[in-house]
Design a protein around this motif. Structure first.
Motif, PDB file in Angstrom:
ATOM      1  N   PRO A 272      11.563  53.667  24.672  1.00 58.27           N
ATOM      2  CA  PRO A 272      11.040  52.888  23.545  1.00 58.27           C
ATOM      3  C   PRO A 272      11.952  52.894  22.316  1.00 58.27           C
ATOM      4  N   HIS A 273      13.027  53.670  22.347  1.00 59.63           N
ATOM      5  CA  HIS A 273      13.934  53.758  21.206  1.00 59.63           C
ATOM      6  C   HIS A 273      15.144  52.864  21.451  1.00 59.63           C
ATOM      7  N   ALA A 274      15.250  51.802  20.654  1.00 56.16           N
ATOM      8  CA  ALA A 274      16.335  50.837  20.852  1.00 56.16           C
ATOM      9  C   ALA A 274      17.710  51.469  20.634  1.00 56.16           C
ATOM     10  N   THR A 275      17.804  52.429  19.719  1.00 59.65           N
ATOM     11  CA  THR A 275      19.110  53.044  19.446  1.00 59.65           C
ATOM     12  C   THR A 275      19.646  53.794  20.659  1.00 59.65           C
ATOM     13  N   ASP A 279      23.337  52.381  22.225  1.00 61.15           N
ATOM     14  CA  ASP A 279      24.555  53.200  22.284  1.00 61.15           C
ATOM     15  C   ASP A 279      24.761  53.840  23.662  1.00 61.15           C
ATOM     16  N   TYR A 280      24.014  53.370  24.656  1.00 57.53           N
ATOM     17  CA  TYR A 280      24.150  53.785  26.066  1.00 57.53           C
ATOM     18  C   TYR A 280      23.782  55.249  26.299  1.00 57.53           C
ATOM     19  N   TYR A 281      23.120  55.874  25.324  1.00 54.39           N
ATOM     20  CA  TYR A 281      22.755  57.282  25.479  1.00 54.39           C
ATOM     21  C   TYR A 281      21.748  57.475  26.609  1.00 54.39           C
ATOM     22  N   ALA A 285      22.455  59.828  29.868  1.00 51.81           N
ATOM     23  CA  ALA A 285      21.614  61.001  30.120  1.00 51.81           C
ATOM     24  C   ALA A 285      21.013  60.948  31.522  1.00 51.81           C
ATOM     25  N   ALA A 286      20.554  59.763  31.916  1.00 50.89           N
ATOM     26  CA  ALA A 286      19.960  59.614  33.252  1.00 50.89           C
ATOM     27  C   ALA A 286      21.006  59.751  34.346  1.00 50.89           C
ATOM     28  N   ARG A 287      22.221  59.299  34.100  1.00 50.29           N
ATOM     29  CA  ARG A 287      23.267  59.432  35.109  1.00 50.29           C
ATOM     30  C   ARG A 287      23.579  60.892  35.399  1.00 50.29           C
ATOM     31  N   TYR A 288      23.658  61.686  34.357  1.00 49.97           N
ATOM     32  CA  TYR A 288      23.921  63.109  34.563  1.00 49.97           C
ATOM     33  C   TYR A 288      22.718  63.808  35.193  1.00 49.97           C
ATOM     34  N   TYR A 289      21.521  63.446  34.764  1.00 46.76           N
ATOM     35  CA  TYR A 289      20.340  64.159  35.239  1.00 46.76           C
ATOM     36  C   TYR A 289      20.039  63.816  36.697  1.00 46.76           C
ATOM     37  N   TYR A 290      20.199  62.540  37.054  1.00 44.30           N
ATOM     38  CA  TYR A 290      19.891  62.112  38.425  1.00 44.30           C
ATOM     39  C   TYR A 290      21.141  61.969  39.285  1.00 44.30           C
ATOM     40  N   PHE A 291      22.298  62.314  38.752  1.00 46.18           N
ATOM     41  CA  PHE A 291      23.544  62.361  39.510  1.00 46.18           C
ATOM     42  C   PHE A 291      23.833  61.026  40.201  1.00 46.18           C
ATOM     43  N   GLY A 297      19.496  52.127  30.723  1.00 48.87           N
ATOM     44  CA  GLY A 297      18.319  52.177  29.876  1.00 48.87           C
ATOM     45  C   GLY A 297      17.957  50.792  29.365  1.00 48.87           C
ATOM     46  N   GLN A 298      16.677  50.589  29.131  1.00 45.97           N
ATOM     47  CA  GLN A 298      16.210  49.309  28.596  1.00 45.97           C
ATOM     48  C   GLN A 298      15.010  49.551  27.701  1.00 45.97           C
ATOM     49  N   GLU A 299      14.997  48.873  26.570  1.00 40.95           N
ATOM     50  CA  GLU A 299      13.894  49.005  25.615  1.00 40.95           C
ATOM     51  C   GLU A 299      13.084  47.732  25.481  1.00 40.95           C
ATOM     52  N   ASN A 300      13.737  46.588  25.581  1.00 37.41           N
ATOM     53  CA  ASN A 300      13.085  45.293  25.364  1.00 37.41           C
ATOM     54  C   ASN A 300      12.512  44.752  26.679  1.00 37.41           C
ATOM     55  N   PHE A 301      11.175  44.669  26.736  1.00 39.83           N
ATOM     56  CA  PHE A 301      10.499  44.090  27.890  1.00 39.83           C
ATOM     57  C   PHE A 301       9.599  42.931  27.476  1.00 39.83           C
TER      58      PHE A 301
END
Length: 355
Positions: A272-275, A279-281, A285-291, A297-301
């Motif tokens: 839910p956080h557009a920032t 900034d691809y954070y 984060a998901a790439r490292y966590y889920y390998f 990431g996506q915020e706008n639906f």
């Protein structure tokens, strides 16, 4: 293994060799100690050599690799004027009194040399503090040379001319120097002011009343500051942990377990956080966590139900680290189910929550 870390290996190996030669426990003296040194260093190097082999077999050459070929290529691609410009910038940083590492080195020298003067002239006792300061300054000088070599041989010019990470690199060796200097300093203080026979130690075993007062007062002051700093550090750590409870890595940890095998699953992070998305954070984060190399990431639906279904069906998994109102409403309309935080596997009919 960064090439700058080789310096610490050389320092430790040198100290170990000197210790072996000074103890001289083997019957055949020098050859035996040299053999023990070579055997110990050989066994200790095995994990590093295995890791180097793994790196060579798995990855391409990196700027942190110890490679003579890469160093030659770097030198041939840089002119002497470029190297001189980096060295001049490096020297200016060392002599800058505002540099935190320079301040640490000066503080350490001031402490050791000042204590040597007081103990040598005031108490008439020989002590190794001046020699320790000289050895530590030599270590700092060697590290300066190795760090300059890293900037010249390993870093691209755009990073080297800015001395990228200088204080971070120097911070490690300055802290090491402070630690070594503090060990010698404490032992010298104990030998100067206190009875060395532990069986005779009591409240009356000081050389003079002055030494007793100095020793006890310094211990009280040092203990006070140590307890204060320790309490401050613990309080700061607890505060940081409380503040970070809602950060994305901890949210992912509460949603699911990390994946430990490299995969190519497509993972959508509903953030839910557009920032975090812009900034691809969230994706990183998901790439490292889920390998996986396919996490985004996506915020706008704010789309139609048909477009929403098309978006979701592009992915293998959907992770919802935090409540997202728009995503929740559209999921109810499209899949006729209410989702909460967690990791979901995408199927044509619904989202299946993973345990």
């Amino acid at each position: 293994m960064k090439n700058s870390a080789t310096f610490f290996v050389v320092v430790i190996a040198g100290a170990f060799l000197v210790t072996l030669l000074k103890t001289n426990r083997t019957g055949w003296a020098l050859p035996g100690n040299l053999l023990r040194f070579a055997g110990t260093m050989g066994v200790a190097s095995l994990p590093f050599l295995l890791w180097q082999w793994h790196v060579h077999a798995t990855f391409t050459v990196s700027k942190h690799e110890i490679s003579a070929q890469a160093y030659r290529h770097q030198l041939t691609s840089e002119s002497p004027a470029t190297i001189l410009k980096i060295a001049r910038k490096f020297g200016e940083q060392i002599l800058n009194p505002q540099s935190l590492s320079t301040q640490g080195i000066l503080l350490l020298n001031l402490l050791l040399v000042g204590a040597w003067i007081v103990i040598r002239l005031g108490n008439r006792r020989r002590n190794p503090l001046l020699k320790t300061a000289a050895w530590l300054d030599g270590m700092f000088g060697l590290y300066y040379l190795s760090l300059l070599g890293m900037y010249v041989l390993s870093m691209p010019y755009a990073e080297a001319i800015l001395l990228d990470g200088f204080e971070r690199y120097m911070g490690s060796v300055v802290i090491l120097g402070l630690y070594l200097g503090a060990m010698v300093f404490v032992r010298v203080l104990d030998a100067t002011f206190y009875e060395q026979n532990f069986e005779k130690r009591n409240s009356r075993s000081f050389a003079t009343i002055m030494s007793k007062n100095a020793y006890q007062l310094s211990t009280l002051v040092a203990g006070f500051f140590a307890i204060t700093l320790m309490y401050s550090e613990i309080t700061g750590t607890n505060f940081t942990n409380r503040m970070n409870q809602q950060t994305l890595p901890l949210q992912l940890q509460r949603c699911s377990r990390p994946w430990t095998h490299l995969n190519h699953q497509k993972v959508l992070v509903v953030d839910p956080h557009a920032t975090d998305v812009n900034d691809y954070y969230a994706g990183y984060a998901a790439r490292y966590y889920y390998f996986t190399d396919r996490a985004v990431g996506q915020e706008n639906f704010m789309v139609s139900p048909a477009a929403f279904r098309q978006i979701v069906q592009q992915y293998d998994y959907v992770v919802i680290p935090e409540f997202h109102r728009t995503f929740t409403v559209l999921t109810q309309k499209v899949y006729h189910q209410r989702v909460i935080t967690g990791l979901y596997r995408v199927t044509p009919q619904r989202l299946l929550r993973q345990r």
